[in-house]
Enzyme design. Structure first.
Site, short mmCIF file in Angstrom:
data_model
loop_
_atom_site.label_atom_id
_atom_site.label_comp_id
_atom_site.label_asym_id
_atom_site.label_seq_id
_atom_site.Cartn_x
_atom_site.Cartn_y
_atom_site.Cartn_z
N ILE A 1 0.78 -1.13 0.10
CA ILE A 1 -0.07 0.11 0.06
C ILE A 1 0.94 1.32 -0.01
O ILE A 1 0.79 2.18 -0.76
CB ILE A 1 -1.04 -0.13 1.25
CG1 ILE A 1 -1.94 -1.02 0.97
CG2 ILE A 1 -1.71 1.36 1.65
CD1 ILE A 1 -3.06 -1.44 2.26
N PHE B 1 2.59 2.25 -3.38
CA PHE B 1 1.72 2.72 -4.53
C PHE B 1 1.12 4.06 -3.80
O PHE B 1 0.64 4.98 -4.81
CB PHE B 1 0.52 1.67 -4.96
CG PHE B 1 1.04 0.88 -5.81
CD1 PHE B 1 1.39 1.29 -7.16
CD2 PHE B 1 1.48 -0.40 -5.52
CE1 PHE B 1 1.97 -0.02 -7.97
CE2 PHE B 1 2.09 -1.35 -6.32
CZ PHE B 1 2.37 -1.18 -7.46
N GLU B 2 0.71 4.35 -2.66
CA GLU B 2 0.00 5.49 -2.24
C GLU B 2 1.06 6.51 -2.00
O GLU B 2 0.73 7.70 -2.42
CB GLU B 2 -0.61 5.12 -0.96
CG GLU B 2 -1.88 4.36 -1.00
CD GLU B 2 -2.82 5.06 -1.85
OE1 GLU B 2 -2.82 6.12 -1.99
OE2 GLU B 2 -4.02 3.91 -2.03
N GLY B 3 2.48 6.15 -1.60
CA GLY B 3 3.49 7.24 -1.49
C GLY B 3 2.87 8.11 -0.26
O GLY B 3 1.72 8.08 0.28
N ARG C 1 -0.50 -1.33 -10.13
CA ARG C 1 -1.07 -1.56 -8.75
C ARG C 1 -1.78 -3.11 -8.81
O ARG C 1 -1.72 -3.63 -8.06
CB ARG C 1 -1.86 -0.32 -8.03
CG ARG C 1 -2.34 -0.72 -6.58
CD ARG C 1 -3.02 0.49 -6.13
NE ARG C 1 -3.25 0.27 -4.73
CZ ARG C 1 -3.23 0.98 -3.81
NH1 ARG C 1 -3.22 2.31 -4.05
NH2 ARG C 1 -3.72 0.65 -2.60
#
Length: 198
Positions: free
Chosen positions: A57, A60-62, A187
């Site tokens: 998570i 991909f979220e950063g 993702r």
């Protein structure tokens, strides 16, 4: 490990009793810090996301939009260019506006709190269905991004033990604002690999 010492210390620092969401978030943080995870090939009914799932998570979220003063500011949805506004590790919803600014600690705390809620949603949706930790982690990551665990065909197929069909469904969730997004393609592929245990 005797967690009571940790909980008592946190309670003292807060100057108040902890509510159930505090306890759940702290439990998750301790599990992640201690590396307490289930073996990949264990099939059971997971209720918590593992450190590996959290890492996916975060990948991909950063934690975007870090300012020179170290604070994190909100940014618009990449698919729409506006709402929903997002901050930290993909946090959206009430209180997140174009003017929202958080510390790194606020971003990290919100992630743990949100993951407790999203993992509970996935656990409820898969109640009684044999699920590996890797499958559970992939589905929490998917749900964290889409909010669609209860309506997604991939959930229905997983609950019917059609794991191959469920795996193929990840790739269908690659759009935002009606457009295919390269980031979502990547993702969903990563989630599918995790779901497959590879």
């Amino acid at each position: 490990m005797d967690r009571k010492v940790i909980f008592d210390s946190v309670r003292t620092m807060l100057g108040r009793r902890m509510v159930s969401s505090d306890v759940a978030s702290l439990d998750l943080a301790i599990d992640v810090a201690c590396g307490s995870e289930t073996k990949e090939d264990d099939i059971f009914q997971p209720t918590r996301i593992s450190a590996r799932g959290i890492a996916l998570i975060k990948e991909f979220e950063g934690c975007a939009r870090k300012r020179l003063d170290g604070l994190i500011e909100a940014y618009p949805d990449p698919g729409t260019g506006s709402a929903p506004w997002t901050i930290g590790w993909g946090a959206t919803g009430k209180g997140v506006t174009p003017d929202t600014v958080w510390t790194q600690q606020q971003c990290d705390a919100r992630l743990l709190s949100d993951l407790h809620r999203y993992a509970a949603d996935v656990s409820d949706a898969l109640a009684g269905v044999p699920t590996t930790q890797a499958q559970f982690d992939a589905m929490v990551c998917f749900h964290y991004n889409t909010g669609a665990i209860r309506r997604a065909t991939l959930t229905r197929l997983h609950c019917a033990s059609d794991y191959r069909g469920s795996l193929a469904e990840f790739a269908r969730w690659n759009r935002a604002g009606g457009r295919i997004m390269k980031g979502l393609v990547r993702r969903r592929a990563a989630e599918a690999r995790m779901y497959a245990g590879t």
